[in-house]
Design a protein around this motif. Structure first.
Motif, PDB file in Angstrom:
ATOM      1  N   LYS A 191      39.520  48.721  59.409  1.00 53.82           N
ATOM      2  CA  LYS A 191      39.968  50.014  59.933  1.00 53.82           C
ATOM      3  C   LYS A 191      38.770  50.954  59.994  1.00 53.82           C
ATOM      4  CE  LYS A 191      44.798  49.420  58.578  1.00 53.82           C
ATOM      5  NZ  LYS A 191      45.955  49.960  57.850  1.00 53.82           N
ATOM      6  N   ASP A 192      38.762  52.043  59.234  1.00 53.87           N
ATOM      7  CA  ASP A 192      37.649  52.980  59.307  1.00 53.87           C
ATOM      8  C   ASP A 192      36.637  52.788  58.182  1.00 53.87           C
ATOM      9  OD1 ASP A 192      39.343  53.780  57.313  1.00 53.87           O
ATOM     10  OD2 ASP A 192      39.284  55.918  57.801  1.00 53.87           O
ATOM     11  N   LEU A 193      36.751  51.677  57.449  1.00 54.15           N
ATOM     12  CA  LEU A 193      35.813  51.384  56.366  1.00 54.15           C
ATOM     13  C   LEU A 193      34.770  50.387  56.858  1.00 54.15           C
ATOM     14  CD1 LEU A 193      34.966  51.611  53.396  1.00 54.15           C
ATOM     15  CD2 LEU A 193      36.581  49.770  52.881  1.00 54.15           C
ATOM     16  N   HIS A 194      33.524  50.808  56.976  1.00 54.28           N
ATOM     17  CA  HIS A 194      32.444  49.954  57.462  1.00 54.28           C
ATOM     18  C   HIS A 194      31.831  49.205  56.278  1.00 54.28           C
ATOM     19  CE1 HIS A 194      32.778  51.833  61.358  1.00 54.28           C
ATOM     20  NE2 HIS A 194      32.614  53.031  60.807  1.00 54.28           N
ATOM     21  N   VAL A 195      32.082  47.911  56.209  1.00 56.69           N
ATOM     22  CA  VAL A 195      31.588  47.108  55.091  1.00 56.69           C
ATOM     23  C   VAL A 195      30.191  46.574  55.364  1.00 56.69           C
ATOM     24  CG1 VAL A 195      32.056  45.090  53.648  1.00 56.69           C
ATOM     25  CG2 VAL A 195      33.951  46.496  54.479  1.00 56.69           C
ATOM     26  N   LEU A 196      29.968  46.071  56.581  1.00 54.61           N
ATOM     27  CA  LEU A 196      28.640  45.601  56.985  1.00 54.61           C
ATOM     28  C   LEU A 196      28.196  46.391  58.205  1.00 54.61           C
ATOM     29  CD1 LEU A 196      29.150  41.726  56.626  1.00 54.61           C
ATOM     30  CD2 LEU A 196      28.088  43.290  54.978  1.00 54.61           C
ATOM     31  N   ARG A 197      26.962  46.870  58.181  1.00 54.65           N
ATOM     32  CA  ARG A 197      26.486  47.787  59.220  1.00 54.65           C
ATOM     33  C   ARG A 197      25.204  47.271  59.875  1.00 54.65           C
ATOM     34  NH1 ARG A 197      28.316  53.319  57.851  1.00 54.65           N
ATOM     35  NH2 ARG A 197      29.675  53.218  56.029  1.00 54.65           N
ATOM     36  N   GLY A 198      25.265  46.118  60.512  1.00 52.11           N
ATOM     37  CA  GLY A 198      24.091  45.573  61.179  1.00 52.11           C
ATOM     38  C   GLY A 198      23.168  44.838  60.238  1.00 52.11           C
ATOM     39  N   VAL A 199      23.661  43.775  59.631  1.00 57.14           N
ATOM     40  CA  VAL A 199      22.899  43.021  58.631  1.00 57.14           C
ATOM     41  C   VAL A 199      22.031  41.968  59.314  1.00 57.14           C
ATOM     42  CG1 VAL A 199      23.077  41.435  56.666  1.00 57.14           C
ATOM     43  CG2 VAL A 199      24.610  43.421  56.831  1.00 57.14           C
ATOM     44  N   ASP A 200      20.760  41.893  58.904  1.00 58.42           N
ATOM     45  CA  ASP A 200      19.813  40.905  59.422  1.00 58.42           C
ATOM     46  C   ASP A 200      19.099  40.236  58.249  1.00 58.42           C
ATOM     47  OD1 ASP A 200      19.493  41.618  62.535  1.00 58.42           O
ATOM     48  OD2 ASP A 200      19.528  43.487  61.413  1.00 58.42           O
ATOM     49  N   PHE A 201      19.059  38.912  58.233  1.00 62.81           N
ATOM     50  CA  PHE A 201      18.200  38.192  57.296  1.00 62.81           C
ATOM     51  C   PHE A 201      18.138  36.720  57.698  1.00 62.81           C
ATOM     52  CE2 PHE A 201      22.404  38.009  55.210  1.00 62.81           C
ATOM     53  CZ  PHE A 201      22.522  36.661  54.911  1.00 62.81           C
ATOM     54  N   GLU A 202      17.134  36.030  57.179  1.00 61.72           N
ATOM     55  CA  GLU A 202      16.972  34.598  57.387  1.00 61.72           C
ATOM     56  C   GLU A 202      16.808  33.915  56.036  1.00 61.72           C
ATOM     57  OE1 GLU A 202      13.626  33.848  59.870  1.00 61.72           O
ATOM     58  OE2 GLU A 202      14.610  34.533  61.717  1.00 61.72           O
ATOM     59  N   VAL A 203      17.284  32.677  55.955  1.00 62.58           N
ATOM     60  CA  VAL A 203      17.109  31.864  54.755  1.00 62.58           C
ATOM     61  C   VAL A 203      16.436  30.566  55.177  1.00 62.58           C
ATOM     62  CG1 VAL A 203      18.222  30.736  52.804  1.00 62.58           C
ATOM     63  CG2 VAL A 203      19.205  32.849  53.740  1.00 62.58           C
ATOM     64  N   GLN A 204      15.272  30.294  54.615  1.00 66.75           N
ATOM     65  CA  GLN A 204      14.545  29.084  54.959  1.00 66.75           C
ATOM     66  C   GLN A 204      15.165  27.861  54.281  1.00 66.75           C
ATOM     67  OE1 GLN A 204      12.247  29.151  57.370  1.00 66.75           O
ATOM     68  NE2 GLN A 204      12.766  31.345  57.465  1.00 66.75           N
ATOM     69  N   LYS A 205      15.027  26.713  54.917  1.00 68.97           N
ATOM     70  CA  LYS A 205      15.603  25.470  54.400  1.00 68.97           C
ATOM     71  C   LYS A 205      15.000  25.104  53.051  1.00 68.97           C
ATOM     72  CE  LYS A 205      16.635  23.667  59.011  1.00 68.97           C
ATOM     73  NZ  LYS A 205      16.374  22.624  60.020  1.00 68.97           N
ATOM     74  N   GLY A 206      15.870  24.681  52.137  1.00 67.54           N
ATOM     75  CA  GLY A 206      15.421  24.245  50.822  1.00 67.54           C
ATOM     76  C   GLY A 206      15.022  25.358  49.886  1.00 67.54           C
ATOM     77  N   SER A 207      15.345  26.601  50.234  1.00 68.11           N
ATOM     78  CA  SER A 207      14.970  27.737  49.388  1.00 68.11           C
ATOM     79  C   SER A 207      16.198  28.339  48.714  1.00 68.11           C
ATOM     80  CB  SER A 207      14.268  28.819  50.226  1.00 68.11           C
ATOM     81  OG  SER A 207      15.191  29.430  51.118  1.00 68.11           O
ATOM     82  N   ILE A 208      15.931  29.192  47.726  1.00 69.37           N
ATOM     83  CA  ILE A 208      16.991  29.970  47.075  1.00 69.37           C
ATOM     84  C   ILE A 208      16.833  31.417  47.527  1.00 69.37           C
ATOM     85  CG2 ILE A 208      18.001  30.748  44.897  1.00 69.37           C
ATOM     86  CD1 ILE A 208      16.781  28.279  43.564  1.00 69.37           C
ATOM     87  N   PHE A 209      17.875  31.936  48.170  1.00 69.94           N
ATOM     88  CA  PHE A 209      17.856  33.289  48.701  1.00 69.94           C
ATOM     89  C   PHE A 209      18.922  34.090  47.974  1.00 69.94           C
ATOM     90  CE2 PHE A 209      19.130  36.641  51.622  1.00 69.94           C
ATOM     91  CZ  PHE A 209      17.937  37.065  52.205  1.00 69.94           C
ATOM     92  N   ALA A 210      18.526  35.185  47.350  1.00 71.82           N
ATOM     93  CA  ALA A 210      19.471  36.014  46.602  1.00 71.82           C
ATOM     94  C   ALA A 210      19.850  37.239  47.411  1.00 71.82           C
ATOM     95  CB  ALA A 210      18.877  36.439  45.272  1.00 71.82           C
ATOM     96  N   LEU A 211      21.138  37.435  47.586  1.00 74.38           N
ATOM     97  CA  LEU A 211      21.674  38.643  48.206  1.00 74.38           C
ATOM     98  C   LEU A 211      22.155  39.524  47.056  1.00 74.38           C
ATOM     99  CD1 LEU A 211      22.109  39.810  51.033  1.00 74.38           C
ATOM    100  CD2 LEU A 211      24.403  38.811  51.012  1.00 74.38           C
ATOM    101  N   LEU A 212      21.384  40.542  46.772  1.00 73.67           N
ATOM    102  CA  LEU A 212      21.581  41.362  45.587  1.00 73.67           C
ATOM    103  C   LEU A 212      22.235  42.683  45.973  1.00 73.67           C
ATOM    104  CD1 LEU A 212      20.892  41.857  42.532  1.00 73.67           C
ATOM    105  CD2 LEU A 212      18.683  42.709  43.308  1.00 73.67           C
ATOM    106  N   GLY A 213      23.255  43.079  45.223  1.00 77.62           N
ATOM    107  CA  GLY A 213      23.902  44.349  45.513  1.00 77.62           C
ATOM    108  C   GLY A 213      24.968  44.688  44.492  1.00 77.62           C
ATOM    109  N   SER A 214      25.317  45.952  44.450  1.00 69.31           N
ATOM    110  CA  SER A 214      26.370  46.416  43.545  1.00 69.31           C
ATOM    111  C   SER A 214      27.733  45.957  44.048  1.00 69.31           C
ATOM    112  CB  SER A 214      26.343  47.943  43.455  1.00 69.31           C
ATOM    113  OG  SER A 214      25.062  48.425  43.124  1.00 69.31           O
ATOM    114  N   ASN A 215      28.760  46.140  43.225  1.00 68.67           N
ATOM    115  CA  ASN A 215      30.120  45.893  43.692  1.00 68.67           C
ATOM    116  C   ASN A 215      30.397  46.782  44.898  1.00 68.67           C
ATOM    117  OD1 ASN A 215      30.892  43.985  41.802  1.00 68.67           O
ATOM    118  ND2 ASN A 215      31.657  45.498  40.343  1.00 68.67           N
ATOM    119  N   GLY A 216      30.980  46.169  45.941  1.00 68.09           N
ATOM    120  CA  GLY A 216      31.306  46.937  47.133  1.00 68.09           C
ATOM    121  C   GLY A 216      30.197  47.009  48.157  1.00 68.09           C
ATOM    122  N   ALA A 217      29.062  46.340  47.898  1.00 72.33           N
ATOM    123  CA  ALA A 217      27.936  46.416  48.832  1.00 72.33           C
ATOM    124  C   ALA A 217      28.168  45.609  50.100  1.00 72.33           C
ATOM    125  CB  ALA A 217      26.653  45.940  48.146  1.00 72.33           C
TER     126      ALA A 217
END
Length: 264
Positions: free
Chosen positions: A19-45
């Motif tokens: 509805k009027d709650l914007h949860v994601l606002r144009g997210v961009d990222f890449e994860v390379q093969k065989g790597s560990i990628f951490a998406l870090l954020g507070s609750n509700g991010a």
């Protein structure tokens, strides 16, 4: 001429609103093969919402996302054949034994020799001695290790771990960290969401900070540390911690979106 390998995960301009709650606002990222990628954020991010989109469980409102070169919206079945998801809470059947849980998943995936698959995974995750016990008798760390083992049945190329150590004691967290490192060592691509700063610091090859639906920083730990000047105390240079970087970048906690993200 050298060529750059295509990323295992490629996210461009992803948006999601309720509805009027914007949860994601144009997210961009890449994860390379065989790597560990951490998406870090507070609750509700927006971390869990992003994982659900990448898992084909939720459709984005805008933007694109590919996994192993396959568009999550155009070919969700193709994506599902290559991924596995471990949610915030262990999804094991506590009535079945550890081995029976693994055999069940192998049968559901129509794999040959499910018993051998189960025994191999029990050995890999140091659960052989507990394999004949009901999963309901396992400790939190053992249950989480079994949950991740179940996610690996069929050798997925990419695994999503959504806050895998939530609620675990320090010893159990370290056990899970060892498992995650082992996954990357065998070539599995790991996308890890967490709100624990030390977890991202310990495990990730790259860290993206998601705040109020946007990526506000993305880099290696060393690159993120360069965002803040080192503090000097009595002529001894003190490097900023990941916690200091995170809190400086996100600013005062607004508490926005918390209830909706948890529900999502």
């Amino acid at each position: 001429m050298t060529t750059t390998a295509s990323p295992a995960i490629n996210v461009k301009g992803v948006e999601k609103s309720y509805k009027d709650l914007h949860v994601l606002r144009g997210v961009d990222f890449e994860v390379q093969k065989g790597s560990i990628f951490a998406l870090l954020g507070s609750n509700g991010a927006g971390k869990t919402t992003m994982v659900r989109i990448l898992s084909t469980l939720l459709k984005s409102d805008a933007g694109t996302a590919t996994v192993q070169g396959i568009d999550v919206a155009a070919d969700p079945l193709g994506v599902r054949e290559r991924i596995s998801l471990t949610g915030q809470f262990a999804a094991v059947d506590e009535i079945l034994t550890g081995r029976e849980n693994l055999v069940l998943v192998a049968k559901l995936r129509h794999l040959a020799d499910p018993g051998r698959i189960a025994d191999d995974l029990l050995a890999t995750f140091r659960l052989t001695d507990a394999g004949g016990r009901r999963a309901g008798t396992y400790s939190g760390g053992m249950r989480r290790r079994l949950d991740i083992a179940m996610s690996l049945v069929g050798h997925p190329e990419v695994i999503y771990l959504d806050e895998p150590t939530t609620g675990l004691d320090p010893e159990a967290r370290i056990e899970v960290w060892d498992v995650v490192r082992g996954l990357a060592d065998t070539g599995t691509t790991v996308l890890l969401t967490t709100q624990y700063l030390d977890e991202a610091e310990q495990l990730a090859d790259r860290i993206a900070i998601l705040h109020e639906g946007r990526i506000i920083a993305n880099g290696t730990l060393a690159e993120l540390k360069r965002l803040l000047p080192a503090a000097k105390v009595e002529y001894v240079e003190k490097q900023p911690t990941l916690e200091e970087i995170f809190l400086t970048l996100i600013g005062p906690t607004s508490g926005a979106n918390t209830g909706k993200e948890n529900a999502a």
